[in-house]
Design a protein around this motif. Sequence first.
Motif, PDB file in Angstrom:
ATOM      1  N   LEU A 454       0.838  -1.204   0.000  1.00  0.00           N
ATOM      2  CA  LEU A 454       0.000   0.000   0.000  1.00  0.00           C
ATOM      3  C   LEU A 454       0.872   1.254   0.000  1.00  0.00           C
ATOM      4  O   LEU A 454       0.607   2.222  -0.714  1.00  0.00           O
ATOM      5  CB  LEU A 454      -0.915   0.013   1.221  1.00  0.00           C
ATOM      6  N   GLN A 455       1.918   1.209   0.806  1.00  0.00           N
ATOM      7  CA  GLN A 455       2.825   2.344   0.879  1.00  0.00           C
ATOM      8  C   GLN A 455       3.513   2.566  -0.474  1.00  0.00           C
ATOM      9  O   GLN A 455       3.715   3.696  -0.905  1.00  0.00           O
ATOM     10  CB  GLN A 455       3.871   2.065   1.970  1.00  0.00           C
ATOM     11  N   SER A 456       3.819   1.465  -1.143  1.00  0.00           N
ATOM     12  CA  SER A 456       4.546   1.565  -2.411  1.00  0.00           C
ATOM     13  C   SER A 456       3.696   2.249  -3.479  1.00  0.00           C
ATOM     14  O   SER A 456       4.210   2.840  -4.417  1.00  0.00           O
ATOM     15  CB  SER A 456       4.968   0.178  -2.899  1.00  0.00           C
ATOM     16  N   GLU A 457       2.381   2.152  -3.304  1.00  0.00           N
ATOM     17  CA  GLU A 457       1.517   2.824  -4.268  1.00  0.00           C
ATOM     18  C   GLU A 457       1.672   4.338  -4.107  1.00  0.00           C
ATOM     19  O   GLU A 457       1.813   5.069  -5.076  1.00  0.00           O
ATOM     20  CB  GLU A 457       0.065   2.407  -4.052  1.00  0.00           C
ATOM     21  N   LYS A 458       1.688   4.767  -2.848  1.00  0.00           N
ATOM     22  CA  LYS A 458       1.863   6.183  -2.555  1.00  0.00           C
ATOM     23  C   LYS A 458       3.212   6.672  -3.046  1.00  0.00           C
ATOM     24  O   LYS A 458       3.344   7.765  -3.580  1.00  0.00           O
ATOM     25  CB  LYS A 458       1.807   6.397  -1.041  1.00  0.00           C
ATOM     26  N   MET A 459       4.244   5.879  -2.810  1.00  0.00           N
ATOM     27  CA  MET A 459       5.613   6.290  -3.117  1.00  0.00           C
ATOM     28  C   MET A 459       6.008   5.975  -4.559  1.00  0.00           C
ATOM     29  O   MET A 459       7.151   6.189  -4.952  1.00  0.00           O
ATOM     30  CB  MET A 459       6.586   5.580  -2.175  1.00  0.00           C
ATOM     31  N   MET A 552      -4.197  -1.236  -8.358  1.00  0.00           N
ATOM     32  CA  MET A 552      -2.938  -0.511  -8.362  1.00  0.00           C
ATOM     33  C   MET A 552      -2.231  -0.721  -9.699  1.00  0.00           C
ATOM     34  O   MET A 552      -2.570  -1.612 -10.456  1.00  0.00           O
ATOM     35  CB  MET A 552      -2.018  -1.040  -7.246  1.00  0.00           C
ATOM     36  N   ASP A 553      -1.226   0.115  -9.934  1.00  0.00           N
ATOM     37  CA  ASP A 553      -0.428  -0.077 -11.135  1.00  0.00           C
ATOM     38  C   ASP A 553       0.863  -0.804 -10.750  1.00  0.00           C
ATOM     39  O   ASP A 553       1.780  -0.202 -10.188  1.00  0.00           O
ATOM     40  CB  ASP A 553      -0.101   1.283 -11.761  1.00  0.00           C
ATOM     41  N   PRO A 554       0.929  -2.095 -11.037  1.00  0.00           N
ATOM     42  CA  PRO A 554       2.074  -2.876 -10.567  1.00  0.00           C
ATOM     43  C   PRO A 554       3.370  -2.567 -11.321  1.00  0.00           C
ATOM     44  O   PRO A 554       4.421  -3.104 -10.968  1.00  0.00           O
ATOM     45  CB  PRO A 554       1.641  -4.333 -10.799  1.00  0.00           C
ATOM     46  N   THR A 555       3.280  -1.720 -12.351  1.00  0.00           N
ATOM     47  CA  THR A 555       4.500  -1.426 -13.111  1.00  0.00           C
ATOM     48  C   THR A 555       5.155  -0.126 -12.655  1.00  0.00           C
ATOM     49  O   THR A 555       6.229   0.227 -13.113  1.00  0.00           O
ATOM     50  CB  THR A 555       4.191  -1.301 -14.619  1.00  0.00           C
ATOM     51  N   LYS A 556       4.472   0.615 -11.764  1.00  0.00           N
ATOM     52  CA  LYS A 556       5.026   1.888 -11.269  1.00  0.00           C
ATOM     53  C   LYS A 556       6.402   1.650 -10.656  1.00  0.00           C
ATOM     54  O   LYS A 556       6.544   0.907  -9.694  1.00  0.00           O
ATOM     55  CB  LYS A 556       4.113   2.454 -10.183  1.00  0.00           C
ATOM     56  N   SER A 557       7.413   2.317 -11.231  1.00  0.00           N
ATOM     57  CA  SER A 557       8.768   2.063 -10.763  1.00  0.00           C
ATOM     58  C   SER A 557       9.430   3.357 -10.316  1.00  0.00           C
ATOM     59  O   SER A 557       9.156   4.429 -10.844  1.00  0.00           O
ATOM     60  CB  SER A 557       9.572   1.430 -11.889  1.00  0.00           C
ATOM     61  N   CYS A 558      10.333   3.254  -9.346  1.00  0.00           N
ATOM     62  CA  CYS A 558      11.029   4.436  -8.864  1.00  0.00           C
ATOM     63  C   CYS A 558      12.381   4.601  -9.569  1.00  0.00           C
ATOM     64  O   CYS A 558      13.179   5.439  -9.194  1.00  0.00           O
ATOM     65  CB  CYS A 558      11.230   4.349  -7.362  1.00  0.00           C
ATOM     66  N   GLY A 559      12.636   3.756 -10.534  1.00  0.00           N
ATOM     67  CA  GLY A 559      13.901   3.871 -11.261  1.00  0.00           C
ATOM     68  C   GLY A 559      15.092   3.641 -10.353  1.00  0.00           C
ATOM     69  O   GLY A 559      15.148   2.629  -9.659  1.00  0.00           O
ATOM     70  N   HIS A 560      16.021   4.610 -10.351  1.00  0.00           N
ATOM     71  CA  HIS A 560      17.235   4.391  -9.551  1.00  0.00           C
ATOM     72  C   HIS A 560      17.134   4.933  -8.142  1.00  0.00           C
ATOM     73  O   HIS A 560      18.029   4.752  -7.335  1.00  0.00           O
ATOM     74  CB  HIS A 560      18.431   5.015 -10.266  1.00  0.00           C
ATOM     75  N   ASP A 561      16.029   5.620  -7.861  1.00  0.00           N
ATOM     76  CA  ASP A 561      15.884   6.220  -6.538  1.00  0.00           C
ATOM     77  C   ASP A 561      15.401   5.162  -5.544  1.00  0.00           C
ATOM     78  O   ASP A 561      14.261   5.176  -5.101  1.00  0.00           O
ATOM     79  CB  ASP A 561      14.877   7.373  -6.637  1.00  0.00           C
ATOM     80  N   LEU A 562      16.304   4.250  -5.196  1.00  0.00           N
ATOM     81  CA  LEU A 562      15.872   3.068  -4.455  1.00  0.00           C
ATOM     82  C   LEU A 562      15.709   3.289  -2.950  1.00  0.00           C
ATOM     83  O   LEU A 562      15.167   2.439  -2.252  1.00  0.00           O
ATOM     84  CB  LEU A 562      16.828   1.905  -4.716  1.00  0.00           C
ATOM     85  N   GLU A 563      16.146   4.452  -2.483  1.00  0.00           N
ATOM     86  CA  GLU A 563      15.992   4.731  -1.062  1.00  0.00           C
ATOM     87  C   GLU A 563      14.523   4.649  -0.633  1.00  0.00           C
ATOM     88  O   GLU A 563      14.199   4.146   0.428  1.00  0.00           O
ATOM     89  CB  GLU A 563      16.540   6.133  -0.780  1.00  0.00           C
ATOM     90  N   ILE A 564      13.636   5.114  -1.519  1.00  0.00           N
ATOM     91  CA  ILE A 564      12.223   5.123  -1.125  1.00  0.00           C
ATOM     92  C   ILE A 564      11.654   3.704  -1.006  1.00  0.00           C
ATOM     93  O   ILE A 564      10.690   3.473  -0.293  1.00  0.00           O
ATOM     94  CB  ILE A 564      11.334   5.984  -2.056  1.00  0.00           C
ATOM     95  N   VAL A 565      12.280   2.747  -1.696  1.00  0.00           N
ATOM     96  CA  VAL A 565      11.816   1.366  -1.549  1.00  0.00           C
ATOM     97  C   VAL A 565      12.070   0.908  -0.113  1.00  0.00           C
ATOM     98  O   VAL A 565      11.224   0.278   0.525  1.00  0.00           O
ATOM     99  CB  VAL A 565      12.552   0.436  -2.528  1.00  0.00           C
ATOM    100  N   LEU A 566      13.234   1.268   0.398  1.00  0.00           N
ATOM    101  CA  LEU A 566      13.548   0.889   1.780  1.00  0.00           C
ATOM    102  C   LEU A 566      12.585   1.566   2.754  1.00  0.00           C
ATOM    103  O   LEU A 566      12.143   0.963   3.727  1.00  0.00           O
ATOM    104  CB  LEU A 566      14.995   1.239   2.114  1.00  0.00           C
ATOM    105  N   LYS A 567      12.229   2.798   2.451  1.00  0.00           N
ATOM    106  CA  LYS A 567      11.267   3.487   3.319  1.00  0.00           C
ATOM    107  C   LYS A 567       9.912   2.773   3.316  1.00  0.00           C
ATOM    108  O   LYS A 567       9.230   2.711   4.333  1.00  0.00           O
ATOM    109  CB  LYS A 567      11.095   4.936   2.888  1.00  0.00           C
TER     110      LYS A 567
END
Length: 648
Positions: A454-459, A552-567
């Motif tokens: 759920l958080q990943s959708e926001k981020m 949700m959109d399962p393809t939404k990607s943060c690219g190289h900004d991987l810090e937010i994945v850890l968040k």
Amino acid sequence: ILQKAKDLKKHRQSLPIYTARDIIIKEVKDNACVVIVGETGSGKTTQIPQYLLESGLAAYGTIAVTQPRRVAAINLAKRVAEEVGTPIGQRVGYSIRFDDTSSRDSLIKYMTDGIMLRELLSDRLLLRYSVIILDEAHERTLRTDILFGMVKSIQKQRQDLIDKGKKDVQPLKIVIMSATLDAEKFSEYFYNAKIMYISGRMYPVKILNTVEPQSDYVDSALVTAFQIHQEEAPGDILIFLTGQEEIENLEKLIEEYGVDLPPTVGKLIPCPIFAAQDSATQQRIFEPAPPGTRKVILATNIAETSITIPNICYVIDTGCHKSRGYNAKIGIESLLVEPISKSSARQRSGRAGREAPGLCFRLYTEDAFEQLEEDAVPEIKRCNLEAAILSLKATGIDDVTGFDFMDRPSKSGMLRSLEHLYALEALDDEGHLTDIGKKMAAFPVDPPFAKVLLQSEKMECTREAIDIISLLSVDSIFSAPSAKREEANEARQKFTSLDGDHLTLLNTLRAYESVKGDRDWCRENFINSRHMRHVMDVRKQLIEFCHRAGGMDPTKSCGHDLEIVLKCFLAGFFQNTALLQPDGTYKSIIGGQTVSVHPSSSLFGKKREAIMYNELVFTTKHYIRGVSALESAWLSQAAPKYFGRRQA
Ligand code: ADP
Ligand code: MG
């Protein structure tokens, strides 16, 4: 048409249960709850609802029959509609998710237990129903267990209203049906309800185990099926497999191998049965094979007790099933292939002896059989308690500690789970489900992982979140043979991220994708390709879920900004965090436990200000696995409620 009706009537009267018809009707009329135990195929599911209908019990409401599986609900309803003699959807209907043929006039309605739970939300006393038959009770899924508690309480509430003189309320009859003999537990739970045993007909079944363990059971099933076909007397074969893909694989293999049969041998016709197939194909399994040919039914454990297929003389038991339960790592449903229980193995072999003496080929050794669990553990005992609580709350049961469970979880465990769900923002201050909680309840993974999604959708990093969660569903994607440990470690360096294991896993997956899962590449890089395939399976399921049900959109990607994945992960796992101490050790933020980074982690021996981890395993010390580095400032952002309250 008349002939057909006559045949059906004859069939109905030939079933073992027919001789007990009158006594079943009497017992259900005289008692509020009845438990009926009968051999698979004796006629419980198709006949008892009709007996109750014929006896007038549908006069003030529909007779509902719940099933754990969709295919069974559809198939049985169609059969019974035929026996009753009206088109499906009229007197007899079924209701499963996204497909409801039942109408107001339906007197008998087959439905999945999930649909029944849904109906409960809009009709608290299930007043449309006069009788509720809880079928396949021996399966003890979480949903059936919840249903047990709900209908028990509804029965009492309806009786209380009647006792108070309410005129428009009728009593509710409960019938529990099971294919296994251990029915005392059900009886005890339903006020010592009477247990009726329906004797079936069973011929002896000879069991043949393999001498050696089989490395590929699909392959051995194929070989065994052709051996039976060429060497044994006529009679159809039933193979127990674990899922649709496996079934389709074997179907193809059987067709390919069939081409090489000598012309004197008749055809071996594969008949798959699984959820997503049209009803004409499904009906084929009940029809006799053309003369000179032999059918081989490819089924999951639906053919164990839910659906009885005629003319089976040979059973091939792979010894595995996909457990509806539970992958203990991330909690994803229905994916893990697990060994069956002894009682399942016995049910499976029994399917070969319904009409004549039969043979059962177990594709595992006698030793392996001895090591199986006696019975499957009820889902409620296997699954994560927090997930169970979310399900209960989503069904409208707010007082979970007061809920009448057949197997009650400990009160302290329940309170701890409630607190954790509150911290995850799934429950509000009153303990009611929040909007986040409602969404989390629908996810097929444990609550912390659902929160991450759920958080990943926001981020906007759902793609990465799904990838990493899938990677965490297996023990390890890395293999480290002790003889080649150095080499393996060196290969791993390529993927290692300084931020820790989550991103190391992600790097590895990206590399794996770029070589399209090449097996040689896996071997060279010490990647466990079997585990990797499982990861891809889980990923597929999660993508589908997020896309379809989660919106949700399962393809939404943060690219190289991987810090937010850890968040994002921290939003689900803030309880699994530890801070570096002046002496160089880590202490968990909650409980102040000293924890040691596991040697398999990419942060082993590294010193970072704060870390989060996925699991805590105790061997000689408290080891943590799946470890990533954090900045301590992220903590209060990730769980304001939690850290705010703790400070206060
Ligand atoms: P139980 O619930 O006791 O296991 P069922 O009521 O499901 O037994 O099945 C009774 C009989 O009806 C079995 O012999 C089975 O083969 C037959 N049967 C069930 N469904 C169909 C169908 N769709 N077509 C033909 N026969 C069926
Ligand atoms: Mg049945």
